[in-house]
Design an enzyme around this catalytic site. Sequence first.
Site, short mmCIF file in Angstrom:
data_model
loop_
_atom_site.label_atom_id
_atom_site.label_comp_id
_atom_site.label_asym_id
_atom_site.label_seq_id
_atom_site.Cartn_x
_atom_site.Cartn_y
_atom_site.Cartn_z
N ASN A 8 9.95 8.67 -7.32
CA ASN A 8 9.84 8.41 -8.76
C ASN A 8 9.19 9.65 -9.36
O ASN A 8 8.00 9.86 -9.21
CB ASN A 8 8.97 7.16 -8.98
N GLU A 169 3.34 -1.97 -5.42
CA GLU A 169 2.54 -0.78 -5.72
C GLU A 169 1.20 -1.21 -6.30
O GLU A 169 1.10 -1.49 -7.50
CB GLU A 169 3.27 0.09 -6.75
N GLY A 175 -1.33 7.42 -7.64
CA GLY A 175 -1.80 8.71 -8.14
C GLY A 175 -3.28 8.95 -7.91
O GLY A 175 -3.85 9.88 -8.47
N SER A 213 0.31 6.54 -3.38
CA SER A 213 -0.21 7.66 -2.60
C SER A 213 0.40 7.77 -1.20
O SER A 213 -0.29 8.10 -0.24
CB SER A 213 -1.75 7.61 -2.53
P1 13P Z 1 1.96 8.16 -6.21
O1 13P Z 1 2.78 8.29 -4.96
O2 13P Z 1 1.78 9.45 -6.94
O3 13P Z 1 0.68 7.43 -5.97
O4 13P Z 1 2.82 7.23 -7.22
C1 13P Z 1 3.33 6.03 -6.78
C2 13P Z 1 4.25 5.51 -7.80
O5 13P Z 1 3.86 5.12 -8.89
C3 13P Z 1 5.69 5.46 -7.47
O6 13P Z 1 6.40 4.68 -8.37
#
Ligand code: 13P
Length: 252
Positions: A8, A169, A175, A213
């Site tokens: 994404n 998630e 993030g 992450s």
């Molecule tokens: P990260 O891998 O940057 O934590 O983001 C996850 C995400 O929101 C994927 O949709």
Amino acid sequence: MKNYIVGNWKMNQSLEEINAFFTSFNEIFPNTSDNVFVGVSPQSFHIPLLMSHPKKPEFINIGAQNCSQHKSGAFTGENSPNALKEIGTVFTLIGHSERRQFFGETSNLALGEKIQSALDEGLQVIYCIGESLQERKQNLTQSVLKEQTITALKNIKIENQDQLLIAYEPVWAIGTGETATPEQAEEAHQWIRGFLNELPNINQETPLLYGGSVKPENVDALLAKENINGALVGGASLKGDSFGKLCLAATK
Ligand code: 13P
């Protein structure tokens, strides 16, 4: 079961960065295998550009990050599901936590309709759910995931059961560099599988992706869990070498 690795890209990637992404991705992961589905969701106006990118391997499926419940009309700024399908988009995310957090989407508010419209157009849907840190601390994770799963999916009519995927998630892991442990993720995925038992209209074998992450360093332990069928990846999907390594891990 297949493993799914889906990037994404959110509101990231310049044209130059996209070019560099493919150069390094192709060095690390030039060929795929039948047991891996590889997907990338760029910003929507980059979808046709990615599809015809001279360096894009055939096997990378291109998806959208969001899709309207309406086919057409006066909905400024939205992506229509049939326009997405018409240009060859393979899948769409729906209900990403950033859409819930910043754009007011809720399981009650049209997410079920969005899923249905996208499925009706023949798009694959990755429906995203997950609890906030506060909800986890208050021991509400299971009830939040249940509400998000049941409310949005209870009325879904789906002919081709392969079209639907669910991504767990946890908001606190997105993030932040803080990943759910494989045990925490597996526990949540087991709960989600349990909720699917209450939904006779939905395939009990629906693939469950984990997101938050995910990196080359932690992907093996996550994918080793029985109910983790893939990863939805933000930060580590932006660079071709780390995304290529995630795809490699999924072939094992
Ligand atoms: P990260 O891998 O940057 O934590 O983001 C996850 C995400 O929101 C994927 O949709």
